[in-house]
Design a protein around this motif. Structure first.
Motif, short mmCIF file in Angstrom:
data_model
loop_
_atom_site.label_atom_id
_atom_site.label_comp_id
_atom_site.label_asym_id
_atom_site.label_seq_id
_atom_site.Cartn_x
_atom_site.Cartn_y
_atom_site.Cartn_z
N UNK A 25 -21.25 -47.75 16.07
CA UNK A 25 -21.22 -46.38 16.55
C UNK A 25 -22.63 -45.84 16.77
N UNK A 26 -23.56 -46.23 15.91
CA UNK A 26 -24.95 -45.78 16.05
C UNK A 26 -25.56 -46.24 17.37
N UNK A 27 -25.27 -47.48 17.75
CA UNK A 27 -25.81 -48.02 19.01
C UNK A 27 -25.22 -47.29 20.21
N UNK A 28 -23.92 -47.00 20.16
CA UNK A 28 -23.28 -46.25 21.25
C UNK A 28 -23.84 -44.83 21.30
N UNK A 29 -24.05 -44.24 20.12
CA UNK A 29 -24.61 -42.89 20.06
C UNK A 29 -26.00 -42.86 20.69
N UNK A 30 -26.79 -43.87 20.39
CA UNK A 30 -28.14 -43.92 20.96
C UNK A 30 -28.07 -44.08 22.48
N UNK A 31 -27.16 -44.91 22.96
CA UNK A 31 -27.00 -45.10 24.41
C UNK A 31 -26.54 -43.81 25.10
N UNK A 32 -25.77 -43.00 24.38
CA UNK A 32 -25.28 -41.75 24.95
C UNK A 32 -26.24 -40.59 24.71
N UNK A 33 -27.21 -40.80 23.83
CA UNK A 33 -28.14 -39.72 23.49
C UNK A 33 -27.52 -38.69 22.58
N UNK A 34 -26.60 -39.12 21.72
CA UNK A 34 -25.94 -38.21 20.78
C UNK A 34 -26.03 -38.79 19.38
N UNK A 35 -25.30 -38.18 18.46
CA UNK A 35 -25.31 -38.65 17.08
C UNK A 35 -24.09 -39.56 16.82
N UNK A 36 -24.15 -40.24 15.71
CA UNK A 36 -23.05 -41.12 15.32
C UNK A 36 -21.80 -40.28 15.03
N UNK A 37 -21.98 -39.08 14.51
CA UNK A 37 -20.85 -38.20 14.23
C UNK A 37 -20.14 -37.80 15.53
N UNK A 38 -20.90 -37.59 16.59
CA UNK A 38 -20.30 -37.25 17.88
C UNK A 38 -19.47 -38.41 18.41
#
Length: 140
Positions: A25-38
């Motif tokens: 989830x952290x990697x996807x969050x980084x790719x989206x420019x958001x947080x892991x919680x998002x």
């Protein structure tokens, strides 16, 4: 309730595709420019707006349609139809027909010739070195 009448849970599909892509989830969050919680909230949502879905699809490297139409049964069916266990199934070994488009003996002869050329260059380099050292010795 049948699978056809049940609405698709887009967040769950995103989660499954992310896991299949071996992405946290952290990697996807980084790719989206958001947080892991998002990302966690997105994966828990049954529906997602089209703009956000397009961003997630791009980050996962799939199409929006792939996320909307994802089905575990189809993935398992593809895996079952394409995977063969070679320890119990010899058909895979039998289906591999290796026929090189060159003669192996010709390759051996070619390699031997290259080896001879390299050896001759090495001998010449040693002769040149000895000649140079003899010149230096005579010069003193």
């Amino acid at each position: 309730m049948s699978t056809l009448s049940r609405p698709k849970h887009i967040g769950r599909n995103i989660s499954r595709i992310r896991e299949l892509r071996d992405m946290k989830q952290e990697a996807l969050a980084q790719a989206l420019g958001t947080s892991q919680q998002t990302v966690s909230a997105i994966e828990n949502s049954e529906t997602i707006d089209d703009t956000r879905l397009a961003e997630v699809a791009k980050a996962l490297g799939v199409t929006v349609e792939a996320i909307k139409n994802y089905c575990d049964d189809m993935v398992l069916n593809i895996i079952n139809n394409t995977f063969t266990n070679t320890s119990h199934d010899s058909s895979t070994i039998n289906s591999i027909n290796v026929q090189p488009n060159f003669n192996p003996l010709d390759k051996i002869v070619e390699l031997y010739g290259e080896k001879e050329k390299l050896y001759e260059r090495l001998i010449q380099a040693e002769k040149d070195k000895v000649e140079y050292l003899e010149k230096i010795a005579k010069g003193k």
